[in-house]
Design an enzyme around this catalytic site. Structure first.
Site, PDB file in Angstrom:
ATOM      1  N   ILE A  21      20.014  30.793  84.381  1.00 20.05           N
ATOM      2  CA  ILE A  21      21.235  30.381  83.936  1.00 20.05           C
ATOM      3  C   ILE A  21      20.949  31.894  82.525  1.00 20.05           C
ATOM      4  CG2 ILE A  21      23.271  29.551  83.029  1.00 20.05           C
ATOM      5  CD1 ILE A  21      21.953  27.494  84.607  1.00 20.05           C
ATOM      6  N   GLN A  41      10.692  33.951  74.070  1.00 21.23           N
ATOM      7  CA  GLN A  41      10.355  31.707  73.511  1.00 21.23           C
ATOM      8  C   GLN A  41       9.087  32.524  73.034  1.00 21.23           C
ATOM      9  OE1 GLN A  41       9.227  28.776  76.120  1.00 21.23           O
ATOM     10  NE2 GLN A  41       8.981  27.650  74.214  1.00 21.23           N
ATOM     11  N   TYR A 156      16.404  12.856  84.893  1.00 19.72           N
ATOM     12  CA  TYR A 156      16.585  12.832  83.704  1.00 19.72           C
ATOM     13  C   TYR A 156      16.994  12.859  82.490  1.00 19.72           C
ATOM     14  CZ  TYR A 156      19.864  17.505  81.712  1.00 19.72           C
ATOM     15  OH  TYR A 156      19.623  18.702  81.386  1.00 19.72           O
ATOM     16  N   LYS A 163      21.083  16.209  76.033  1.00 14.35           N
ATOM     17  CA  LYS A 163      22.527  17.136  76.066  1.00 14.35           C
ATOM     18  C   LYS A 163      23.876  16.665  75.806  1.00 14.35           C
ATOM     19  CE  LYS A 163      21.085  20.420  78.514  1.00 14.35           C
ATOM     20  NZ  LYS A 163      20.635  21.978  77.952  1.00 14.35           N
TER      21      LYS A 163
HETATM   22  N1  LIG Z   1      19.322  24.643  85.951  1.00 13.70           N
HETATM   23  C1  LIG Z   1      20.185  23.955  86.078  1.00 13.70           C
HETATM   24  O1  LIG Z   1      20.362  23.291  87.150  1.00 13.70           O
HETATM   25  C2  LIG Z   1      21.426  23.765  84.789  1.00 13.70           C
HETATM   26  C3  LIG Z   1      22.378  22.830  85.053  1.00 13.70           C
HETATM   27  C4  LIG Z   1      23.022  22.687  83.459  1.00 13.70           C
HETATM   28  C5  LIG Z   1      22.462  23.360  82.128  1.00 13.70           C
HETATM   29  N2  LIG Z   1      21.722  23.949  81.882  1.00 13.70           N
HETATM   30  C6  LIG Z   1      20.820  24.050  81.467  1.00 13.70           C
HETATM   31  O2  LIG Z   1      21.065  25.795  80.706  1.00 13.70           O
HETATM   32  C7  LIG Z   1      19.646  26.314  79.891  1.00 13.70           C
HETATM   33  C8  LIG Z   1      19.016  27.529  80.421  1.00 13.70           C
HETATM   34  O3  LIG Z   1      18.257  26.297  81.797  1.00 13.70           O
HETATM   35  P1  LIG Z   1      17.931  26.908  83.360  1.00 13.70           P
HETATM   36  O4  LIG Z   1      17.932  26.201  83.953  1.00 13.70           O
HETATM   37  O5  LIG Z   1      18.561  28.715  83.537  1.00 13.70           O
HETATM   38  O6  LIG Z   1      15.998  27.677  83.152  1.00 13.70           O
HETATM   39  P2  LIG Z   1      14.870  28.890  82.803  1.00 13.70           P
HETATM   40  O7  LIG Z   1      13.950  27.939  82.355  1.00 13.70           O
HETATM   41  O8  LIG Z   1      15.475  30.157  83.213  1.00 13.70           O
HETATM   42  O9  LIG Z   1      15.776  28.841  80.932  1.00 13.70           O
HETATM   43  C9  LIG Z   1      14.821  27.782  80.200  1.00 13.70           C
HETATM   44  C10 LIG Z   1      15.176  28.874  79.326  1.00 13.70           C
HETATM   45  O10 LIG Z   1      14.404  28.241  77.529  1.00 13.70           O
HETATM   46  C11 LIG Z   1      13.455  28.171  77.160  1.00 13.70           C
HETATM   47  N3  LIG Z   1      13.397  27.522  75.906  1.00 13.70           N
HETATM   48  C12 LIG Z   1      12.201  26.427  76.073  1.00 13.70           C
HETATM   49  N4  LIG Z   1      11.383  26.177  74.937  1.00 13.70           N
HETATM   50  C13 LIG Z   1      11.840  27.232  74.039  1.00 13.70           C
HETATM   51  C14 LIG Z   1      11.717  27.301  73.051  1.00 13.70           C
HETATM   52  N5  LIG Z   1      10.942  26.793  71.861  1.00 13.70           N
HETATM   53  N6  LIG Z   1      12.364  28.685  71.831  1.00 13.70           N
HETATM   54  C15 LIG Z   1      13.121  29.297  72.430  1.00 13.70           C
HETATM   55  N7  LIG Z   1      12.800  29.423  73.600  1.00 13.70           N
HETATM   56  C16 LIG Z   1      12.312  28.395  74.625  1.00 13.70           C
HETATM   57  C17 LIG Z   1      12.217  29.608  78.096  1.00 13.70           C
HETATM   58  O11 LIG Z   1      11.527  29.929  77.505  1.00 13.70           O
HETATM   59  C18 LIG Z   1      13.547  29.173  78.925  1.00 13.70           C
HETATM   60  O12 LIG Z   1      13.645  31.116  78.561  1.00 13.70           O
HETATM   61  C19 LIG Z   1      19.151  24.794  79.548  1.00 13.70           C
HETATM   62  O13 LIG Z   1      19.574  24.377  77.902  1.00 13.70           O
HETATM   63  C20 LIG Z   1      19.067  24.248  81.118  1.00 13.70           C
HETATM   64  O14 LIG Z   1      18.989  22.620  79.970  1.00 13.70           O
HETATM   65  C21 LIG Z   1      20.317  23.666  83.077  1.00 13.70           C
END
Ligand SMILES: NC(=O)c1ccc[n+]([C@@H]2O[C@H](COP(=O)([O-])OP(=O)(O)OC[C@H]3O[C@@H](n4cnc5c(N)ncnc54)[C@H](O)[C@@H]3O)[C@@H](O)[C@H]2O)c1
Length: 254
Positions: A21, A41, A156, A163
């Site tokens: 995202i 990260q 979840y 969250k």
């Molecule tokens: N994918 C979905 O359906 C969805 C829906 C709503 C919200 N989100 C939220 O969007 C955000 C991004 O997630 P995504 O779905 O794009 O997945 P993603 O796996 O692409 O991104 C998650 C990121 O978190 C980083 N991360 C985890 N631990 C870390 C740390 N200790 N230090 C620095 N970075 C760290 C990872 O390196 C990764 O880049 C998250 O907060 C997720 O909960 C996702």
């Protein structure tokens, strides 16, 4: 370059790959004229982010589980870029074992870890940015949340709790950073298949169920989420403070 983010410098935290995202947000903001700076990260993540970001100067390591790493990263950002107009926090983590079955299986450690990386980290980065006078006036902070903060979504579990805390952090931060010209908001995104989601047990069913509950049977896209992020980073949204905006094609309604 023209656009609603012309001349703005925005830090994007959380790109893992092109499905992230954070990457969708970065692309839409770049289209609107923003210069994007990325944190990744760890070394393992660097390679895939570097392929997307292209410019090594705008790529900085930051593990949000470590204050030292945050301070090092933000000091480097300050030295290289001066001040920022915005920060996107798109980071979450919980142990795979705790994203399955019953919340009764949650451990004390796992709970703390999910809270630390997924909720406290927003406070931690906001605090570091403030202490280093990294944010301009006006500036915008946006984080990513999910509907599992409000409803008990299968598997979840501990992340839903994190969250909920993250959304409360948005409100308290918005209150306390307002006087410094910084607004804080969250985007509640619809379910998308990303690396993070594949950690959730039964994620294929979650994605299917989510798609079936959109208003037009089409899942939300990365550009749609990114577009809202661009709006929240722009001066068009200076009146939006401490809010959670759904970008989920109506799933939360149905
Ligand atoms: N994918 C979905 O359906 C969805 C829906 C709503 C919200 N989100 C939220 O969007 C955000 C991004 O997630 P995504 O779905 O794009 O997945 P993603 O796996 O692409 O991104 C998650 C990121 O978190 C980083 N991360 C985890 N631990 C870390 C740390 N200790 N230090 C620095 N970075 C760290 C990872 O390196 C990764 O880049 C998250 O907060 C997720 O909960 C996702």
């Amino acid at each position: 370059m023209e656009g609603i983010l012309a001349d703005k410098k925005i830090l994007v935290m959380g790109v893992a790959n092109k499905r992230s995202i954070a990457w969708g947000c970065a692309q839409e903001m770049a289209k609107q004229g923003a210069t994007i700076i990325y944190t990744y990260q760890n070394e393992r993540m660097k390679k895939s982010v570097a392929r997307l970001a292209e410019d090594d100067q705008r790529l900085i390591e930051c593990d949000v589980a470590s204050d030292e790493s945050i301070n090092r990263a933000f000091t480097t950002i300050k030295e290289r870029f001066g001040q920022l107009d915005g920060l996107v926090h798109a980071i979450a983590y919980a142990r795979k074992e705790e994203l399955a079955g019953s919340i009764l299986d949650t451990t004390r450690d796992g709970y703390a870890l999910a809270q630390d990386v997924s909720a406290y980290s927003l406070l931690a980065v906001a605090k570091a940015a403030h202490q280093l006078d990294l944010l301009k006036r006006p500036a915008s902070i946006v984080t990513l949340t999910y509907f599992g903060s409000e409803r008990a979504i299968p598997s979840y579990n501990v992340m839903g709790v994190a969250k909920a805390a993250l959304e409360a952090n948005v409100r308290y931060l918005a209150r306390d950073m307002g006087e410094f010209g910084v607004r804080v908001n969250a985007i509640s995104a619809g379910a998308m298949k990303t690396l993070a989601v594949t950690g959730i047990s039964g994620h294929a069913d979650l994605l299917k169920m989510s798609k079936s509950r959109t208003v037009d049977d089409q899942s939300v896209t990365l550009p749609e989420i990114g577009g809202t992020c661009a709006f929240l980073m722009s001066d068009l949204s200076t009146g939006v403070v401490g809010d959670v905006i759904y970008v989920d094609k109506g799933v939360h309604l149905i």
